[in-house]
Design an enzyme around this catalytic site. Structure first.
Site, short mmCIF file in Angstrom:
data_model
loop_
_atom_site.label_atom_id
_atom_site.label_comp_id
_atom_site.label_asym_id
_atom_site.label_seq_id
_atom_site.Cartn_x
_atom_site.Cartn_y
_atom_site.Cartn_z
CB THR A 109 -0.96 0.02 1.20
OG1 THR A 109 -0.24 -0.33 2.39
CG2 THR A 109 -2.09 -0.98 1.01
CB SER A 110 3.11 3.11 1.23
OG SER A 110 3.80 4.34 1.02
CB SER A 111 6.28 1.26 -2.91
OG SER A 111 5.72 1.93 -4.03
#
Length: 424
Positions: A109-111
C-alpha cells in the site's frame, strides 16, 4: 538519518552509478533531471523497506524480507540505489522498523517507486522551470525531493491520504533541506488551496480521471496519471486541459502499474465458489480463453485495460484451474474451466454476461488490427469520459467517483452498462 562517513561516501558513489546507468538506458537524457538524481539521497527516504525472497512459502505466498541499515547496511544501501521499487507498507499497516519482521504475502500500500519511472513521469509530464506542480501520492517523499531539486520547493505541492506516511516523508524532506507544500488529502480531490497548477502528476492509479484535477489545472496545463480498474488493467495518459473544462490526450506506451487510489480500490467480493454455485449448469465453448488478458505480455496488459472498460465492475480470481469473474455491482458472475482439448468452457449468470462482454471487446480489437495503446485517445468532456480510436467503437470509463455507471438492461433489471461498446 546520519550515516558514518564511509557509508555516506558509498551512497554518493552509488548515486552517481545509478544516474549514469539511467542515462545510458536513455531514461535520464535531461541534464537538469540527472543533476537532481545525483543530488537527492534516496537512502534517506527509505530507512526500511521489504524485498521479495527468492522462494515462496508453503502456501505459495511471496516471502518479504525486511531490509534496514541496522540489519544489513550493504544490502540496504545497494537496494536504495538500484532501479527497484522498495515496498514500505503492506495492507495499510505501518511496520515497526526498530523490530522488523518477515512478511508472507500481503498487498503493498506504499512504496518508493523505482527511480527510472519517477524520472520518466516528471519528464513525460513536460515539467519545466517555472511550473507549479501537484504531486498526488507523496509516499516516501523521494519523487517530491527530485521535483524540489529541479523546480525549487516553492513550486511543489504534494499530498498523501496516509497521515503517518506524510509525516515520515516531511521529516525526510525537511532533513534534506526541501520545504514543499505538503498536505494530508485524498488525491481524488486534488488540493484546491494551492490551485491552479501547471502540471499534475499522480503516483497512484484511478479508475477514471477525477474531475477536480481537470478543474485545478490551468488552461493549457497537463495531467499525467495512470488509469486502472478492478481487473488490474493499466494505462498511462497525458491530458491537456482546455479552457472550457474539458481535457484530451493520448495513452502512453509501456506496462506501468501503480497502487490504486484508496477510494478507487476494488471491493472485497467473498468466496468465488459461492458465486459459482449460483450459475446455471449449462456451459458453452469460449471464443477466447482467459490467457488473452492474463498472459505476461505487453499486448495482454493493454487488452486487459480495454476489456475492463466494458466490464468495469468485474474482478478476476483463479482457484486451481478455474478462472472466476465476479461483478459485485450487478451481481453477475462467470467461470471458465479448461476442457480436455485445450479450450475453455464458460458458465455465466446475472444481468451482465461478463465473459461474453470480454469476448466482444477482443473481437473488435482483433478486427481493428490489434491497435496499440498509443493509438487510443482519452476524451474527458462534460458528458463523460471515453476512449476513442478510429477503428474501435468508443469505450466509456467508469464514473469518476469510482462507481460503475448503471443503466437499464435488456431484461428490464437495473444493472451496470457494460454489455456493449458505446458509439457516439
Amino acid at each position: 538519518m546520519t550515516l558514518p562517513v564511509d557509508l555516506e561516501t558509498d551512497a554518493a558513489r552509488l548515486r552517481a552509478i545509478m544516474a549514469e546507468d539511467l542515462a545510458v538506458r536513455g531514461v535520464l537524457d535531461d541534464p537538469a533531471w540527472r543533476a537532481a538524481v545525483e543530488a537527492v539521497p534516496r537512502h534517506r527516504f527509505a530507512p526500511g523497506f521489504y524485498l521479495p525472497g527468492e522462494e515462496r512459502d508453503g502456501l505459495g505466498l511471496t516471502v518479504w524480507q525486511p531490509v534496514t541499515a541496522a540489519l544489513d547496511p550493504g544490502r540496504w544501501l545497494a537496494a536504495a540505489y538500484s532501479d527497484t521499487t522498495l515496498i514500505t507498507q503492506f495492507d495499510g499497516d505501518e511496520p515497526d522498523w526498530e523490530h522488523p519482521a518477515e512478511r508472507h504475502g500481503g498487498a503493498p500500500t506504499s512504496s518508493s517507486t523505482l527511480p527510472s519511472l519517477v524520472v520518466r513521469m516528471w519528464a513525460d509530464a513536460d515539467v519545466r522551470e517555472g511550473h507549479t506542480v501537484l504531486e498526488i501520492g507523496t509516499g516516501t517523499g523521494y519523487s517530491t525531493a527530485l521535483a524540489c531539486e529541479r523546480l525549487g520547493s516553492a513550486g511543489v505541492t504534494s499530498v498523501d491520504v496516509d497521515p503517518y506516511r506524510l509525516e515520515r516523508a516531511a521529516s525526510s524532506l525537511h532533513g534534506c533541506g526541501y520545504a514543499p507544500t505538503l498536505a494530508v488529502a485524498d488525491g481524488v480531490y486534488g488540493y484546491w488551496p494551492e490551485a491552479p497548477f501547471d502540471r499534475i502528476v499522480a503516483a497512484c492509479s484511478f479508475r477514471a480521471v477525477p474531475p477536480a484535477l481537470v478543474a485545478q489545472t490551468r488552461p493549457g496545463g497537463k495531467i499525467l496519471l495512470t488509469l486502472s480498474g478492478w481487473l488490474y488493467g493499466y494505462a498511462r495518459v497525458l491530458l491537456t486541459v482546455s479552457g472550457d473544462g474539458t481535457a484530451e490526450g493520448c495513452l502512453l506506451g509501456g506496462t506501468v502499474s501503480f497502487m490504486s487510489a484508496r477510494t478507487h480500490a476494488a471491493p472485497a467480493f467473498g468466496n468465488p465458489a459461492h458465486w459459482a454455485a449460483e450459475l446455471p449448469g449449462e456451459a458453452r465453448d469460449a471464443r477466447h480463453g482467459p490467457e488473452r488478458i492474463t498472459a505476461a505480455t505487453e499486448e495482454a496488459f493493454h487488452l486487459r485495460f480495454l476489456v475492463q472498460s466494458a466490464v468495469p465492475g468485474a474482478q478476476l480470481a483463479t482457484v486451481g484451474d478455474v478462472v472466476h469473474l465476479v461483478d459485485v455491482v450487478s451481481g453477475s458472475a462467470a467461470t471458465l474451466t479448461p476442457d480436455c482439448e485445450g479450450g475453455w468452457r464458460v458458465r455465466e449468470g446475472g444481468p451482465v454476461r461478463l465473459w461474453e462482454s470480454v469476448e466482444r471487446v477482443v473481437d473488435v480489437y482483433e478486427a481493428a488490427g490489434r491497435p496499440g495503446s498509443e493509438s487510443f485517445t482519452l476524451s474527458v468532456h462534460h458528458g463523460g469520459q471515453h476512449l476513442r480510436h478510429p477503428r474501435v467503437p468508443c469505450l466509456p470509463l467508469p464514473s469518476p467517483e469510482g462507481r460503475p455507471g448503471r443503466s437499464r438492461t435488456a431484461s428490464g433489471r437495473t444493472g451496470h452498462s457494460s454489455s456493449q461498446l458505446a458509439r457516439e
